[in-house]
Design an enzyme around this catalytic site. Structure first.
Site, PDB file in Angstrom:
ATOM      1  N   ASP A 133     -34.234  35.953 -22.277  1.00  0.00           N
ATOM      2  CA  ASP A 133     -34.560  35.117 -23.026  1.00  0.00           C
ATOM      3  C   ASP A 133     -34.401  33.430 -22.428  1.00  0.00           C
ATOM      4  OD1 ASP A 133     -34.499  32.803 -24.934  1.00  0.00           O
ATOM      5  OD2 ASP A 133     -33.152  33.861 -26.190  1.00  0.00           O
ATOM      6  N   ARG A 135     -36.885  30.685 -23.710  1.00  0.00           N
ATOM      7  CA  ARG A 135     -37.143  29.809 -24.702  1.00  0.00           C
ATOM      8  C   ARG A 135     -36.561  28.606 -24.257  1.00  0.00           C
ATOM      9  NH1 ARG A 135     -35.577  33.395 -30.023  1.00  0.00           N
ATOM     10  NH2 ARG A 135     -33.428  33.537 -28.736  1.00  0.00           N
TER      11      ARG A 135
END
Length: 207
Positions: A133, A135
């Site tokens: 991930d 982000r």
């Protein structure tokens, strides 16, 4: 002194009305100055500065949001979040252009191909050389400050989003699960998000 060093990381651009099938929202545009990546917030209704405002942080998913894919639950969660906001009479959806948990659309398609061959979503991202991930939620602070939101009811199953907001100084007074869009096509994907990424789904829905 480098002139770009003093530029803000994120900037507000403009706002306009956005009629939808659920009601009249306002759309607010923001940009990351270094990359020129564009993001938007959708607001509905009115609130006082100290109100608990329902919000959803939603990462762009072209395949799920616009092309109706059932490989993920993104499109269903987006639709439910907008419905919830209207039902509450107020709220904000932060739509971040971070496709594929930050790896981009074409790399997401490459990851899909690896998943077709038996990898899970985390293994596929890592096989391509990315973190599971990638982000970043830093722009959420500017977005919420612009909309005068400091205390939220966060619609999410992802504890990392809650931690990110709290680290930015946003009070997460409540959390509302958003367990929508689970299908036979994505049940394994959601199990992986639960087991490897810490997402909090009702286990009964994953059987």
């Amino acid at each position: 002194m480098n002139a770009t060093a003093s530029l803000p990381l994120y900037e507000y651009v403009s706002s306009a009305k956005l009629p939808t099938r659920w009601g009249l929202f306002y759309i607010h545009g923001f940009v990351e100055t270094a990359t020129q990546q564009e993001h938007v917030a959708l607001s509905f209704g009115q609130w006082q500065a100290d109100d608990i405002v329902p919000i959803r942080i939603h990462s762009e998913c072209l395949t799920g949001d616009a092309l109706f894919s059932t490989r993920c639950d993104c499109g269903a969660q987006l639709e439910k979040a907008l419905q919830n906001i209207v039902a509450h009479g107020k709220g904000v959806l932060l739509y971040l252009r971070q496709e594929g948990r930050g790896i981009g659309l074409l790399n997401k398609i490459r990851a899909y191909k690896l998943q077709d061959s038996g990898m899970d979503t985390v293994e596929a991202n890592e096989h391509l050389g990315f973190d599971a991930d990638m982000r970043d939620y830093g722009i959420c602070k500017l977005m919420l400050d612009k909309l005068v939101v400091s205390k939220v009811n966060l619609m999410t199953n992802n504890p990392k989003k809650r931690a990110a907001l709290e680290a930015l100084g946003i009070e997460v007074a409540e959390r509302t699960p958003i367990d929508h869009g689970i299908t036979d096509d994505n049940r394994g994907y959601i199990r992986t998000k639960t087991e490897k990424l810490g997402h909090e789904f009702d286990p009964h829905l994953l059987k």
